[in-house]
Design a protein around this motif. Structure first.
Motif, PDB file in Angstrom:
ATOM      1  N   ALA A  98       0.870  -1.175   0.000  1.00  0.00           N
ATOM      2  CA  ALA A  98       0.000   0.000   0.000  1.00  0.00           C
ATOM      3  C   ALA A  98       0.909   1.227   0.000  1.00  0.00           C
ATOM      4  O   ALA A  98       2.091   1.141   0.351  1.00  0.00           O
ATOM      5  N   TYR A  99       0.341   2.369  -0.374  1.00  0.00           N
ATOM      6  CA  TYR A  99       1.148   3.572  -0.578  1.00  0.00           C
ATOM      7  C   TYR A  99       0.552   4.786   0.116  1.00  0.00           C
ATOM      8  O   TYR A  99      -0.669   4.961   0.151  1.00  0.00           O
ATOM      9  N   LEU A 100       1.450   5.620   0.659  1.00  0.00           N
ATOM     10  CA  LEU A 100       1.095   6.885   1.286  1.00  0.00           C
ATOM     11  C   LEU A 100       2.083   7.942   0.807  1.00  0.00           C
ATOM     12  O   LEU A 100       3.242   7.616   0.520  1.00  0.00           O
ATOM     13  N   PRO A 101       1.676   9.201   0.781  1.00  0.00           N
ATOM     14  CA  PRO A 101       2.651  10.251   0.487  1.00  0.00           C
ATOM     15  C   PRO A 101       3.624  10.378   1.665  1.00  0.00           C
ATOM     16  O   PRO A 101       3.234  10.230   2.824  1.00  0.00           O
ATOM     17  N   ASP A 102       4.890  10.628   1.357  1.00  0.00           N
ATOM     18  CA  ASP A 102       5.897  10.787   2.410  1.00  0.00           C
ATOM     19  C   ASP A 102       5.943  12.252   2.836  1.00  0.00           C
ATOM     20  O   ASP A 102       6.879  12.983   2.548  1.00  0.00           O
ATOM     21  N   ASN A 103       4.886  12.654   3.530  1.00  0.00           N
ATOM     22  CA  ASN A 103       4.794  14.005   4.081  1.00  0.00           C
ATOM     23  C   ASN A 103       4.273  13.890   5.516  1.00  0.00           C
ATOM     24  O   ASN A 103       4.113  12.780   6.029  1.00  0.00           O
ATOM     25  N   ARG A 104       4.031  15.007   6.157  1.00  0.00           N
ATOM     26  CA  ARG A 104       3.604  14.992   7.561  1.00  0.00           C
ATOM     27  C   ARG A 104       2.330  14.180   7.749  1.00  0.00           C
ATOM     28  O   ARG A 104       2.244  13.320   8.622  1.00  0.00           O
ATOM     29  N   GLU A 105       1.331  14.440   6.929  1.00  0.00           N
ATOM     30  CA  GLU A 105       0.053  13.738   7.075  1.00  0.00           C
ATOM     31  C   GLU A 105       0.180  12.249   6.728  1.00  0.00           C
ATOM     32  O   GLU A 105      -0.410  11.391   7.382  1.00  0.00           O
ATOM     33  N   GLY A 106       0.975  11.936   5.706  1.00  0.00           N
ATOM     34  CA  GLY A 106       1.204  10.539   5.346  1.00  0.00           C
ATOM     35  C   GLY A 106       1.902   9.775   6.450  1.00  0.00           C
ATOM     36  O   GLY A 106       1.559   8.626   6.745  1.00  0.00           O
ATOM     37  N   ASN A 107       2.895  10.407   7.090  1.00  0.00           N
ATOM     38  CA  ASN A 107       3.604   9.751   8.193  1.00  0.00           C
ATOM     39  C   ASN A 107       2.708   9.579   9.416  1.00  0.00           C
ATOM     40  O   ASN A 107       2.813   8.586  10.128  1.00  0.00           O
ATOM     41  N   LYS A 108       1.817  10.545   9.655  1.00  0.00           N
ATOM     42  CA  LYS A 108       0.847  10.403  10.742  1.00  0.00           C
ATOM     43  C   LYS A 108      -0.065   9.206  10.465  1.00  0.00           C
ATOM     44  O   LYS A 108      -0.317   8.384  11.359  1.00  0.00           O
ATOM     45  N   THR A 109      -0.543   9.098   9.235  1.00  0.00           N
ATOM     46  CA  THR A 109      -1.406   7.982   8.857  1.00  0.00           C
ATOM     47  C   THR A 109      -0.662   6.659   8.984  1.00  0.00           C
ATOM     48  O   THR A 109      -1.225   5.661   9.452  1.00  0.00           O
ATOM     49  N   LEU A 110       0.610   6.623   8.602  1.00  0.00           N
ATOM     50  CA  LEU A 110       1.424   5.413   8.742  1.00  0.00           C
ATOM     51  C   LEU A 110       1.462   4.954  10.197  1.00  0.00           C
ATOM     52  O   LEU A 110       1.270   3.770  10.494  1.00  0.00           O
ATOM     53  N   LYS A 111       1.695   5.879  11.121  1.00  0.00           N
ATOM     54  CA  LYS A 111       1.744   5.523  12.543  1.00  0.00           C
ATOM     55  C   LYS A 111       0.407   4.979  13.022  1.00  0.00           C
ATOM     56  O   LYS A 111       0.351   4.012  13.795  1.00  0.00           O
ATOM     57  N   LEU A 112      -0.687   5.579  12.554  1.00  0.00           N
ATOM     58  CA  LEU A 112      -2.014   5.093  12.943  1.00  0.00           C
ATOM     59  C   LEU A 112      -2.288   3.709  12.345  1.00  0.00           C
ATOM     60  O   LEU A 112      -2.852   2.836  13.021  1.00  0.00           O
ATOM     61  N   LEU A 113      -1.879   3.507  11.106  1.00  0.00           N
ATOM     62  CA  LEU A 113      -2.052   2.188  10.487  1.00  0.00           C
ATOM     63  C   LEU A 113      -1.233   1.134  11.215  1.00  0.00           C
ATOM     64  O   LEU A 113      -1.681  -0.006  11.381  1.00  0.00           O
ATOM     65  N   LYS A 114      -0.048   1.484  11.675  1.00  0.00           N
ATOM     66  CA  LYS A 114       0.785   0.540  12.433  1.00  0.00           C
ATOM     67  C   LYS A 114       0.097   0.164  13.738  1.00  0.00           C
ATOM     68  O   LYS A 114       0.080  -1.007  14.136  1.00  0.00           O
ATOM     69  N   LYS A 115      -0.479   1.138  14.414  1.00  0.00           N
ATOM     70  CA  LYS A 115      -1.234   0.846  15.642  1.00  0.00           C
ATOM     71  C   LYS A 115      -2.380  -0.101  15.350  1.00  0.00           C
ATOM     72  O   LYS A 115      -2.611  -1.076  16.076  1.00  0.00           O
ATOM     73  N   ALA A 116      -3.122   0.174  14.280  1.00  0.00           N
ATOM     74  CA  ALA A 116      -4.245  -0.684  13.903  1.00  0.00           C
ATOM     75  C   ALA A 116      -3.750  -2.086  13.555  1.00  0.00           C
ATOM     76  O   ALA A 116      -4.372  -3.086  13.938  1.00  0.00           O
ATOM     77  N   PHE A 117      -2.633  -2.187  12.859  1.00  0.00           N
ATOM     78  CA  PHE A 117      -2.071  -3.489  12.514  1.00  0.00           C
ATOM     79  C   PHE A 117      -1.704  -4.257  13.783  1.00  0.00           C
ATOM     80  O   PHE A 117      -2.031  -5.432  13.927  1.00  0.00           O
ATOM     81  N   ASP A 118      -1.036  -3.583  14.703  1.00  0.00           N
ATOM     82  CA  ASP A 118      -0.633  -4.226  15.958  1.00  0.00           C
ATOM     83  C   ASP A 118      -1.825  -4.684  16.780  1.00  0.00           C
ATOM     84  O   ASP A 118      -1.716  -5.623  17.560  1.00  0.00           O
ATOM     85  N   GLN A 119      -2.960  -4.026  16.606  1.00  0.00           N
ATOM     86  CA  GLN A 119      -4.183  -4.418  17.316  1.00  0.00           C
ATOM     87  C   GLN A 119      -5.017  -5.432  16.523  1.00  0.00           C
ATOM     88  O   GLN A 119      -6.105  -5.820  16.954  1.00  0.00           O
ATOM     89  N   GLY A 120      -4.514  -5.848  15.375  1.00  0.00           N
ATOM     90  CA  GLY A 120      -5.190  -6.869  14.590  1.00  0.00           C
ATOM     91  C   GLY A 120      -6.413  -6.386  13.838  1.00  0.00           C
ATOM     92  O   GLY A 120      -7.329  -7.163  13.574  1.00  0.00           O
ATOM     93  N   LEU A 121      -6.430  -5.114  13.439  1.00  0.00           N
ATOM     94  CA  LEU A 121      -7.609  -4.530  12.809  1.00  0.00           C
ATOM     95  C   LEU A 121      -7.512  -4.365  11.289  1.00  0.00           C
ATOM     96  O   LEU A 121      -8.480  -3.964  10.660  1.00  0.00           O
ATOM     97  N   VAL A 122      -6.386  -4.669  10.701  1.00  0.00           N
ATOM     98  CA  VAL A 122      -6.168  -4.349   9.295  1.00  0.00           C
ATOM     99  C   VAL A 122      -6.519  -5.511   8.354  1.00  0.00           C
ATOM    100  O   VAL A 122      -6.993  -5.305   7.257  1.00  0.00           O
ATOM    101  N   PHE A 123      -6.292  -6.725   8.786  1.00  0.00           N
ATOM    102  CA  PHE A 123      -6.558  -7.911   7.973  1.00  0.00           C
ATOM    103  C   PHE A 123      -7.396  -8.889   8.765  1.00  0.00           C
ATOM    104  O   PHE A 123      -7.548  -8.766   9.976  1.00  0.00           O
ATOM    105  N   LYS A 124      -7.915  -9.895   8.061  1.00  0.00           N
ATOM    106  CA  LYS A 124      -8.688 -10.956   8.702  1.00  0.00           C
ATOM    107  C   LYS A 124      -8.659 -12.187   7.802  1.00  0.00           C
ATOM    108  O   LYS A 124      -8.278 -12.099   6.632  1.00  0.00           O
ATOM    109  N   VAL A 125      -9.061 -13.317   8.335  1.00  0.00           N
ATOM    110  CA  VAL A 125      -9.221 -14.511   7.518  1.00  0.00           C
ATOM    111  C   VAL A 125     -10.616 -14.441   6.910  1.00  0.00           C
ATOM    112  O   VAL A 125     -11.601 -14.236   7.620  1.00  0.00           O
TER     113      VAL A 125
END
Length: 172
Positions: A98-125
């Motif tokens: 997946a792709y995000l712009p490498d700017n302030r808002e993109g990096n903020k979104t990346l951190k939030l997506l990482k949190k969601a991934f760590d909580q098991g919210l991004v993928f499923k069976v």
């Protein structure tokens, strides 16, 4: 996860056929970071997988003044557990980007997506359209192409929309 430290891998060798510089490791302190789409009939918890990212010098359509963050998700084939639709049955893994712009808002979104991934919210069976059980996207949208199509850029509302979805899920 408190004050634990972890390392995220930034690997450019894969783009240079192994002839690039050694892998760069970047340490993040006190931060947790995460990511998501087939038609599903059943679903289960996110299986164990890996989320890494790297930066590219190329720009995304609509973001001409910055590079690109490429997020890589890797899930190996596995056996379903009690948190999945059919415990004991196999499921197919997934390799996706997946792709995000490498700017302030993109990096903020990346951190939030990482949190969601760590909580098991991004993928499923999920059960795909062929009746096979496999790792699939949850309901958190991702831009899986850099151009040409609904799942690509330019999309001036994408970052705002995905951040709202994450906030609604308690990821801030």
């Amino acid at each position: 996860m408190g004050a634990s430290h972890h390392k995220e891998k930034f690997d450019c060798n894969m783009y240079l056929n192994g002839k690039g510089p050694p892998t760069i490791m970047k340490e993040w302190a006190n931060e947790e970071e995460v990511l998501p789409q087939p038609v599903v009939t059943t679903e289960g918890k996110q299986p164990e997988g890996e989320m890494t990212w790297t930066t590219l010098s190329s720009c995304l359509a609509g973001y001409p003044n910055c590079g690109t963050i490429k997020i890589n998700y890797v899930f190996k084939d596995g056996i379903q557990t009690a948190t999945h639709p059919n415990p004991g049955s196999p499921y197919y893994g997934l390799n996706s980007a997946a792709y995000l712009p490498d700017n302030r808002e993109g990096n903020k979104t990346l951190k939030l997506l990482k949190k969601a991934f760590d909580q098991g919210l991004v993928f499923k069976v999920v059960t795909n359209s062929r009746g096979e059980e496999a790792v699939g996207w949850s309901d958190i949208p991702h831009k899986t192409m850099t151009s040409c199509g609904e799942e690509s850029y330019p999309d001036p509302n994408y970052l705002k929309n995905v951040n709202k979805i994450l906030k609604d899920k308690g990821i801030a």
